[in-house]
Design an enzyme around this catalytic site. Structure first.
Site, short mmCIF file in Angstrom:
data_model
loop_
_atom_site.label_atom_id
_atom_site.label_comp_id
_atom_site.label_asym_id
_atom_site.label_seq_id
_atom_site.Cartn_x
_atom_site.Cartn_y
_atom_site.Cartn_z
N SER A 61 0.77 -1.08 0.00
CA SER A 61 -0.03 -0.13 -0.07
C SER A 61 0.83 1.37 -0.14
CB SER A 61 -1.10 -0.01 1.09
OG SER A 61 -1.99 0.98 0.94
N ASP A 224 -5.43 -3.28 -2.60
CA ASP A 224 -4.63 -2.95 -1.73
C ASP A 224 -4.01 -3.99 -1.12
OD1 ASP A 224 -3.50 -2.06 1.06
OD2 ASP A 224 -4.08 -0.30 0.27
#
Length: 403
Positions: A61, A224
């Site tokens: 991320s 993510d």
């Protein structure tokens, strides 16, 4: 539990002969500014020592943005961190996502509609609350992905990896570049895929669910990397690490306030906030605890039996630097820096107090908020200066002799 533990034992066993230090930077949206502060302290501690102290880099991320920057600038460790700090201190929300009122409203309607229409159908535009095309433009200009291969060839870097969640297959995929020959791996719901890492991989890893749209890599859509990443430390072990520094953008042990007499039902935004915390926080904390237990188990094995399947089994040293203050509380002081349209949406979805502040802490890409987190990370890093020097620069203990 037994299955996971056996997998980690296998991970450690397969690559324990290598003597590499890895840096693991988990996700957390704007919280990842904290990591930059710790890196600033590391650059100061590293000083004029030659080379890159982290031959193996892993990011997920927003932590992947920091890791990719370090991988592309591994040939100049301290200079790269100075540039990275400057980038974060000059961030603004409009450089990360579009938050005009009509755009947010339109995306919110599409997001709600997709709940009853399978994401909008084949070929339709991915749905999310915010349009993160400004982030794609920023990263495309800032991160020099072509330098990663050069740094690996020049041995300024051994390996670099990013993790993303494959929505189509339902597995956690770690894209990696460099590392030992035949380093690819296949485990339950997670796998390693060797590939030259490019912008699309980083965009995939940073696509916070429901907040940013899924990113397409090849045939598949990804989100993510914190989603379904049950063992965040495992990829660097596969890539040859036996010493790991982890910098999560969380970890403060808060004193929970006494509950009021009446507690209202949580709103949608508060629930999403807790789901984000679960994705970004719980897995790394659990994996650190698991690694510590495995290390304890290995140390209990008699030295004569420290050989399994013909390979030497060694503990994986792990050091964690995490925030000494509550990041949610810091975010609460800066929530008014969010665009007005976003504040209205979060307020309308019940994102106030508890979980609402958590969502804000991921989206506050502002100079004031990020600057505070950078300063906090720097203080925490310097507070552990002696530990870091001992951890990074001591002679490698229990290192197998070269044959």
């Amino acid at each position: 539990m037994a299955t996971i533990t056996n997998e980690q034992l296998s991970d450690a066993q397969e690559t324990s002969y290598r003597a590499n230090t890895a840096l693991v930077l988990p996700g957390g949206g704007a919280r990842a500014a904290y990591q930059v502060g710790v890196l600033k302290a590391l650059a100061e501690i590293h000083g004029k020592r030659p080379g890159n102290p982290f031959p193996i880099l892993a990011g997920t991320s927003a932590g992947g943005i920091n890791a990719a920057s370090l991988a592309a600038g591994a040939h100049h460790f301290t200079g790269t961190i100075k540039q990275l700090e400057l980038l974060w201190r000059e961030l603004s929300t409009d450089k990360i996502y579009r938050a005009d009122f009509l755009g947010v409203l339109r995306n919110a309607i599409r997001l709600a509609y997709s709940l009853f229409n399978s994401g909008g159908g084949i070929g339709s535009k991915p749905v999310a609350l915010l349009d993160n095309s400004p982030l794609r433009k920023l990263l495309g200009e800032y991160v020099k992905f072509e330098n990663i291969s050069r740094n690996i060839l020049n041995r300024d870097l051994e390996a670099f990896c990013l993790t993303a969640m494959n929505y189509t297959e339902g597995v956690s995929e770690t894209f990696f570049q460099g590392g030992p020959q035949y380093a690819g791996w296949q485990r339950w719901r997670r796998q390693g895929v060797a590939t030259p890492i490019q912008l699309q991989h980083l965009m995939a890893s940073t696509a916070i669910p429901t907040i940013f749209p899924p990113a397409k890599v090849g045939r598949y859509y990804y989100g993510d990397g914190a989603l379904r990443q049950l063992t965040p430390i495992s990829p660097v072990i596969h890539l040859g690490a036996n010493r790991v520094l982890v910098i999560p953008a969380n970890g403060h042990k808060r004193q929970y306030p006494k509950l009021p007499k009446q507690v209202q039902s949580p709103g949608f935004g508060q629930i999403i906030g807790h789901l984000l915390n679960s994705a970004f926080i719980d897995s790394i904390e659990t994996d650190i605890e698991r690694l510590e237990r495995i290390n304890e188990l290995i140390r209990l094995i008699p030295e004569d039996n420290l050989s399994m399947m013909g390979k030497e089994l060694l503990p994986i040293d792990c050091l964690v630097i995490s925030p000494s203050e509550d990041i949610d509380r810091i975010a609460d002081e800066h929530v008014n820096e969010l665009p007005r349209s976003l504040r209205m949406f979060l307020r309308g979805s019940g994102s106030n107090g508890g979980g609402g502040v958590s969502i804000s802490s991921y989206l506050l890409f502002t100079p004031e908020y990020c600057g505070k987190l950078i300063d906090l990370g720097y203080r925490d890093g310097m507070a552990q200066k002696d530990e870091l020097v001992e951890f990074l620069y001591r002679p490698q203990a229990n290192q197998p002799e070269a044959s």
